[in-house]
Write an enzyme that holds these catalytic residues in place. Structure first.
Site, PDB file in Angstrom:
ATOM      1  N   GLU A 234       0.891  -1.176   0.000  1.00 19.24           N
ATOM      2  CA  GLU A 234       0.000   0.000   0.000  1.00 19.24           C
ATOM      3  C   GLU A 234       0.917   1.211   0.000  1.00 19.24           C
ATOM      4  O   GLU A 234       1.485   1.553   1.038  1.00 19.24           O
ATOM      5  CB  GLU A 234      -0.874   0.009   1.257  1.00 19.24           C
ATOM      6  N   CYS A 268      -2.540   8.918   2.546  1.00 20.26           N
ATOM      7  CA  CYS A 268      -2.308   8.431   1.177  1.00 20.26           C
ATOM      8  C   CYS A 268      -3.523   8.702   0.303  1.00 20.26           C
ATOM      9  O   CYS A 268      -3.391   8.978  -0.884  1.00 20.26           O
ATOM     10  CB  CYS A 268      -1.984   6.956   1.212  1.00 20.26           C
TER      11      CYS A 268
HETATM   12  N1  LIG Z   1      -1.485   3.179   0.327  1.00 18.62           N
HETATM   13  C1  LIG Z   1      -1.650   3.265   1.629  1.00 18.62           C
HETATM   14  O1  LIG Z   1      -2.509   2.626   2.212  1.00 18.62           O
HETATM   15  C2  LIG Z   1      -0.773   4.183   2.442  1.00 18.62           C
HETATM   16  C3  LIG Z   1      -1.151   4.461   3.742  1.00 18.62           C
HETATM   17  C4  LIG Z   1      -0.346   5.306   4.512  1.00 18.62           C
HETATM   18  C5  LIG Z   1       0.811   5.848   3.995  1.00 18.62           C
HETATM   19  N2  LIG Z   1       1.148   5.564   2.721  1.00 18.62           N
HETATM   20  C6  LIG Z   1       2.343   6.184   2.162  1.00 18.62           C
HETATM   21  O2  LIG Z   1       3.407   6.154   3.120  1.00 18.62           O
HETATM   22  C7  LIG Z   1       4.253   7.267   2.930  1.00 18.62           C
HETATM   23  C8  LIG Z   1       4.472   7.987   4.241  1.00 18.62           C
HETATM   24  O3  LIG Z   1       4.777   7.097   5.263  1.00 18.62           O
HETATM   25  P1  LIG Z   1       6.281   6.923   5.810  1.00 18.62           P
HETATM   26  O4  LIG Z   1       7.021   8.198   5.726  1.00 18.62           O
HETATM   27  O5  LIG Z   1       6.216   6.234   7.132  1.00 18.62           O
HETATM   28  O6  LIG Z   1       6.864   5.942   4.719  1.00 18.62           O
HETATM   29  P2  LIG Z   1       8.247   5.199   4.702  1.00 18.62           P
HETATM   30  O7  LIG Z   1       8.272   4.408   3.446  1.00 18.62           O
HETATM   31  O8  LIG Z   1       9.383   6.084   4.988  1.00 18.62           O
HETATM   32  O9  LIG Z   1       8.156   4.193   5.938  1.00 18.62           O
HETATM   33  C9  LIG Z   1       7.168   3.177   6.012  1.00 18.62           C
HETATM   34  C10 LIG Z   1       7.771   2.001   6.747  1.00 18.62           C
HETATM   35  O10 LIG Z   1       8.752   1.397   5.904  1.00 18.62           O
HETATM   36  C11 LIG Z   1      10.000   1.312   6.592  1.00 18.62           C
HETATM   37  N3  LIG Z   1      11.059   1.430   5.595  1.00 18.62           N
HETATM   38  C12 LIG Z   1      11.486   2.560   4.984  1.00 18.62           C
HETATM   39  N4  LIG Z   1      12.468   2.268   4.108  1.00 18.62           N
HETATM   40  C13 LIG Z   1      12.651   0.923   4.165  1.00 18.62           C
HETATM   41  C14 LIG Z   1      13.520   0.030   3.496  1.00 18.62           C
HETATM   42  N5  LIG Z   1      14.396   0.436   2.592  1.00 18.62           N
HETATM   43  N6  LIG Z   1      13.434  -1.281   3.797  1.00 18.62           N
HETATM   44  C15 LIG Z   1      12.550  -1.724   4.704  1.00 18.62           C
HETATM   45  N7  LIG Z   1      11.695  -0.922   5.369  1.00 18.62           N
HETATM   46  C16 LIG Z   1      11.742   0.390   5.103  1.00 18.62           C
HETATM   47  C17 LIG Z   1       9.947   2.447   7.599  1.00 18.62           C
HETATM   48  O11 LIG Z   1      10.856   2.238   8.642  1.00 18.62           O
HETATM   49  C18 LIG Z   1       8.490   2.385   8.032  1.00 18.62           C
HETATM   50  O12 LIG Z   1       8.287   1.392   9.000  1.00 18.62           O
HETATM   51  C19 LIG Z   1       3.544   8.142   1.910  1.00 18.62           C
HETATM   52  O13 LIG Z   1       4.087   7.924   0.630  1.00 18.62           O
HETATM   53  C20 LIG Z   1       2.114   7.635   1.956  1.00 18.62           C
HETATM   54  O14 LIG Z   1       1.341   7.890   0.829  1.00 18.62           O
HETATM   55  C21 LIG Z   1       0.395   4.745   1.942  1.00 18.62           C
HETATM   56  O1  LIG Z   2      -2.811   6.955   4.488  1.00 19.68           O
HETATM   57  C1  LIG Z   2      -3.728   6.244   4.118  1.00 19.68           C
HETATM   58  C2  LIG Z   2      -5.098   6.296   4.711  1.00 19.68           C
HETATM   59  C3  LIG Z   2      -5.550   4.969   5.038  1.00 19.68           C
HETATM   60  C4  LIG Z   2      -6.990   4.932   5.424  1.00 19.68           C
HETATM   61  O2  LIG Z   2      -7.627   5.965   5.673  1.00 19.68           O
HETATM   62  O3  LIG Z   2      -7.493   3.811   5.489  1.00 19.68           O
END
Ligand SMILES: NC(=O)c1ccc[n+]([C@@H]2O[C@H](COP(=O)([O-])OP(=O)(O)OC[C@H]3O[C@@H](n4cnc5c(N)ncnc54)[C@H](O)[C@@H]3O)[C@@H](O)[C@H]2O)c1
Ligand SMILES: O=CCCC(=O)O
Length: 468
Positions: A234, A268
């Site tokens: 996601e 997101c």
């Molecule tokens: N599609 C969805 O449901 C959804 C929901 C929430 C957030 N997001 C996305 O998440 C992002 C923001 O969240 P964030 O800053 O915590 O994201 P991030 O990718 O920096 O971190 C997410 C998780 O991944 C881990 N991580 C980061 N790099 C890694 C690597 N190289 N290997 C393994 N693990 C790693 C982090 O430690 C953390 O636990 C935004 O792009 C947002 O759109 C998507």
């Molecule tokens: O960042 C994503 C939102 C997720 C949600 O609202 O279910």
């Protein structure tokens, strides 16, 4: 990044945590493996009892855990309470529905006979320990929407949470333990992202789910691909919000404000690109900008606050760079466009609407994770759809129209995992959630989500094995 609670409203470091040693991680993986052997053999009724208990405990804890979330990542405390309530609802939903969602499937009798069987069924069996790599933005919800179905399916969970929400991560482990889940069924690994690869390569770990950014998704998916392990991703989104002439423009503009600034703009599925037909552009723009200007920005613990700080200095700086790049290339800030002057400490950014966006600006293609909207004027539906799809992402989308033919055209042509008409995107336990393109793959929630980490097993009984 250190594992620490740093209050984004003040920049103050409140608590730091040592990452687990390799020996401690090994103990957790072994405990998960042992727990799976027991948990997979429990009945749906037993699991449902445990999950209902977890929901009850979370409901009791709501005020406290909401304050912890707000302290760790800055969301307004009223939104944090709503997040906890949503988790309670999802736990109860899966406790009540998992058994029927995973009931045996019966292939058509013609096919059963043609296969040479007396009878055949498809049974959904759990996979094993699943590694969940999770983001900070909805620090309870992102975990629960994975964990509730996973535990109900008979899987067990290893959580690697974002490093800025360690207390929320530890709370989750404690919650499932207090609810009565056996030791090892749900464990929080306080580790950095550098530890993820070795955990995922461990033969006892069956699969991984990651919610987060594209680079993180790519890293986890490539390790999982190398190990031939199932993943759900996601990732980011840059959801379009299309307003067409037949729309209720006043309602569209009012909803647009919430759709953009929910969770301090760090969702997101927040609407990020506002694509408005020329016939209603001026009316929408004026109301939308007025709504963004009226928001109360400030202390997230204050019940009156609409928009708190961004979760980290890096997050605020990244957003600021995107805005500055756009302004330098000719965009117009209709409101905001800078840090608020009133907040001297913390990582705040003013609610912002940018117009006159062109494809050469970074903000045209990159995700804005904060309270910044881009506004586009289009001549017709064709142009709106082309612009809506002109993004690497494909998470959700929003369209305001009262014209059925236009709506059908959007359902046919929008490249996204969700299409929400005359409202804003919101997840619900009973509706599948996920994206296409760079927003990832696989689905969470509903029946789709619970089946992602199941082994759909064909059980074939030969002619001499006929039973009633
Ligand atoms: N599609 C969805 O449901 C959804 C929901 C929430 C957030 N997001 C996305 O998440 C992002 C923001 O969240 P964030 O800053 O915590 O994201 P991030 O990718 O920096 O971190 C997410 C998780 O991944 C881990 N991580 C980061 N790099 C890694 C690597 N190289 N290997 C393994 N693990 C790693 C982090 O430690 C953390 O636990 C935004 O792009 C947002 O759109 C998507
Ligand atoms: O960042 C994503 C939102 C997720 C949600 O609202 O279910």
């Amino acid at each position: 990044m250190p594992i620490a609670t740093v209050n984004p409203a003040t920049g103050e470091t409140l608590r730091t945590f040592e990452p687990l040693t390799a020996t401690a991680i090994e103990r957790c993986v072994a405990a998960a493996d042992a727990a799976f052997a027991v948990h997979r053999a429990t009945s749906f009724a037993e699991r449902a009892g445990l999950l209902h208990r977890a929901a009850d405990l979370l409901e009791e804890d709501t005020a406290d855990i909401a304050r912890t979330m707000t302290t760790e990542m800055g969301k307004p405390v009223k939104a944090a309470r709503a997040e906890a309530a949503k988790c309670v609802k999802a736990m109860r939903w899966y406790a009540e529905h998992a058994e029927s969602l995973l009931a045996d499937e019966h292939p058509a009798q013609d096919d059963v006979t043609d296969s040479g069987a007396a009878r055949a069924v498809v049974r959904y069996r759990p996979l094993g320990p699943v590694l969940a790599v999770m983001p900070w933005n909805f620090p309870l919800w992102q975990v629960v929407r994975f964990a509730a179905p996973a535990l109900m399916a008979g899987n067990v969970a290893l959580l690697k949470h974002a490093s800025n929400v360690p207390q929320t991560a530890l709370y989750l482990e404690d919650l499932f333990r207090r609810a009565g889940f056996a030791e090892g069924c749900f464990q929080t690994l306080l580790v950095g992202s550098d530890a993820v690869e070795s955990v995922l390569r461990d033969g006892r770990v069956a699969a991984a789910t990651l919610t987060g950014s594209e680079p993180a998704g790519r890293a986890v998916a490539s390790t999982a691909g190398d190990e031939i392990k199932k993943t759900v991703l996601e990732l980011g989104g840059s959801d379009p919000y299309v307003v067409l002439p037949s729309a209720d423009v006043a309602r569209a503009a009012e909803t647009a404000v919430t759709a953009r600034v929910q969770n301090n703009g760090q969702s997101c599925i927040a609407a990020k690109r506002f694509i408005v037909h020329a016939d209603v552009y001026d009316a929408f723009r004026d109301r939308f900008v007025a709504g963004m200007r009226e928001l109360t920005v400030g202390d997230p613990m204050d019940e009156a606050t609409d928009v708190g700080p961004l979760s980290s200095r890096a997050g605020r700086d990244d957003l600021e760079e995107l805005v500055e790049d756009a302004l330098a290339k000719g965009a117009t800030a209709l409101c905001g466009g800078q840090r608020p002057k009133e907040q001297e400490r913390g990582w705040f950014y003013s609610p912002t609407v940018l117009a006159d966006i062109t494809p050469g600006m970074r903000i045209h293609r990159e995700e804005t994770f904060g309270p910044v909207a881009t506004l586009y004027r289009v001549a017709d539906l064709d142009e709106a759809l082309a612009l809506a799809n002109d993004t690497p992402f494909g998470l959700s989308s929003n369209v305001w129209t009262r014209d059925d033919a236009e709506a059908e055209r959007c359902v046919r042509d929008l490249q996204a995992g969700g299409i929400f008409f005359n409202g804003m995107t919101a997840s619900h336990p009973g509706l599948p959630f996920g994206g296409v393109k760079r927003s990832g793959y696989g689905r969470e929630l509903a029946g789709h989500g619970i089946r992602e980490f199941c082994n759909a097993t064909t059980v074939w009984y030969g002619p001499e094995d006929v039973r009633d």
